[in-house]
Design a protein around this motif. Structure first.
Motif, short mmCIF file in Angstrom:
data_model
loop_
_atom_site.label_atom_id
_atom_site.label_comp_id
_atom_site.label_asym_id
_atom_site.label_seq_id
_atom_site.Cartn_x
_atom_site.Cartn_y
_atom_site.Cartn_z
N ALA A 14 0.84 -1.20 0.00
CA ALA A 14 0.00 0.00 0.00
C ALA A 14 0.88 1.25 0.00
N ILE A 15 0.38 2.30 -0.66
CA ILE A 15 1.06 3.60 -0.68
C ILE A 15 0.03 4.66 -0.32
N GLU A 16 0.35 5.49 0.68
CA GLU A 16 -0.51 6.61 1.05
C GLU A 16 0.21 7.90 0.66
N GLU A 17 -0.36 8.63 -0.30
CA GLU A 17 0.27 9.85 -0.81
C GLU A 17 -0.21 11.06 -0.04
N LYS A 18 0.73 11.91 0.38
CA LYS A 18 0.42 13.19 0.97
C LYS A 18 1.30 14.23 0.29
N GLU A 19 1.16 15.49 0.63
CA GLU A 19 1.95 16.53 -0.04
C GLU A 19 3.42 16.40 0.34
N ALA A 20 4.29 16.15 -0.67
CA ALA A 20 5.74 16.01 -0.48
C ALA A 20 6.08 14.97 0.58
N PHE A 21 5.24 13.93 0.66
CA PHE A 21 5.36 12.95 1.74
C PHE A 21 4.64 11.69 1.30
N ARG A 22 5.12 10.55 1.75
CA ARG A 22 4.48 9.31 1.35
C ARG A 22 4.67 8.27 2.44
N THR A 23 3.66 7.43 2.65
CA THR A 23 3.79 6.30 3.58
C THR A 23 3.76 5.01 2.77
N HIS A 24 4.76 4.17 2.99
CA HIS A 24 4.81 2.85 2.37
C HIS A 24 4.42 1.80 3.40
N VAL A 25 3.57 0.87 2.98
CA VAL A 25 3.24 -0.29 3.82
C VAL A 25 3.76 -1.52 3.11
N ILE A 26 4.62 -2.27 3.80
CA ILE A 26 5.18 -3.48 3.20
C ILE A 26 4.71 -4.71 3.96
N GLU A 27 4.70 -5.83 3.26
CA GLU A 27 4.41 -7.11 3.88
C GLU A 27 5.75 -7.74 4.24
N MET A 28 6.06 -7.71 5.51
CA MET A 28 7.38 -8.14 5.97
C MET A 28 7.42 -9.66 6.09
N PRO A 29 8.49 -10.30 5.61
CA PRO A 29 8.63 -11.75 5.82
C PRO A 29 8.57 -12.08 7.31
N SER A 30 7.87 -13.17 7.65
CA SER A 30 7.63 -13.51 9.05
C SER A 30 8.91 -13.62 9.86
N HIS A 31 9.98 -14.16 9.26
CA HIS A 31 11.21 -14.37 10.01
C HIS A 31 11.91 -13.06 10.37
N MET A 32 11.44 -11.94 9.81
CA MET A 32 12.07 -10.65 10.10
C MET A 32 11.26 -9.80 11.08
N LEU A 33 10.14 -10.34 11.58
CA LEU A 33 9.25 -9.56 12.44
C LEU A 33 9.64 -9.62 13.91
N ASN A 34 10.43 -10.60 14.30
CA ASN A 34 10.74 -10.82 15.71
C ASN A 34 11.36 -9.58 16.35
N GLY A 35 10.68 -9.05 17.37
CA GLY A 35 11.21 -7.90 18.11
C GLY A 35 11.11 -6.58 17.37
N LEU A 36 10.41 -6.54 16.24
CA LEU A 36 10.30 -5.30 15.47
C LEU A 36 9.33 -4.36 16.18
N GLU A 37 9.80 -3.16 16.52
CA GLU A 37 8.99 -2.21 17.26
C GLU A 37 8.97 -0.86 16.57
#
Length: 204
Positions: A14-37
């Motif tokens: 997903a991509i959320e567009e704002k003025e001169a700004f953008r939010t990216h949403v990624i689907e992170m591989p499960s093995h990389m989620l541990n302890g992600l804060e």
């Protein structure tokens, strides 16, 4: 700090567009989620970004105008893959080289030489940064720690093994593709220090 050893590819969902700004949403591989804060650093194609939200395996990152201008992240569309690396921890094995996640410029793929089990990519880079590029030196390309095969004028090449092609987005790159470049920080510091010393002597 990062090591340039890509831990996986993530899909931009997903991509959320704002003025001169953008939010990216990624689907992170499960093995990389541990302890992600929230607030954690994750390299996207070699560009250090900060986690702003975690919902299951969907992780959000904000990209400001300078990031969109300087890197290839602004060209991404939903469905594209991104090279991902979590920040290194003290005590981790560094299989690549120390990288800061600060992209200095982009380079263009100008040719691809394919041979059995090998691929050589040539890149054209802004000439002012070529002073940091040396044969057998290190360079970060889309977050991947690689050894420079040859350097001449405003271009250089790297040689890729099947593992790198399979595990990273470099296997998808075509002629004309733009990649993020991080030069080796130690090389950059040495070159700029020598330049300053020589310049000061010249003015004496």
């Amino acid at each position: 700090m990062f090591t340039g050893i890509v831990q996986g590819m993530a899909t931009l969902v997903a991509i959320e567009e704002k003025e001169a700004f953008r939010t990216h949403v990624i689907e992170m591989p499960s093995h990389m989620l541990n302890g992600l804060e929230l607030g954690a650093s994750v390299a996207h194609n070699g560009c250090c970004l900060t986690v702003t939200a975690v919902e299951g395996n969907r992780v959000s990152f904000d990209l400001m105008r300078e990031t969109l201008r300087l890197t290839n992240l602004g060209e991404l569309d939903v469905g594209d893959n991104i090279n991902i690396e979590r920040a290194a921890r003290f005590g981790d094995e560094i299989g690549g080289h120390a990288m800061s996640g600060h992209v200095i410029c982009m380079a263009k793929v100008t040719s691809i030489d394919v041979a059995p089990n090998n691929r050589r990519l040539w890149f054209e880079m802004p000439s002012q940064y070529m002073r940091f590029v040396f044969e057998k030196g290190y360079i970060g390309i889309d977050g991947i720690s690689l050894t420079i095969g040859a350097a001449e004028e405003n271009r250089f090449c790297v040689n890729l093994i099947p593992e790198t092609l399979a595990r990273t987005t470099l296997g998808e790159r075509e002629k004309g593709s733009m990649v993020n470049i991080e030069v080796d920080p130690q090389t950059q510091a040495i070159v700029e220090t020598v330049e300053r010393v020589l310049a000061s002597r010249h003015h004496v």
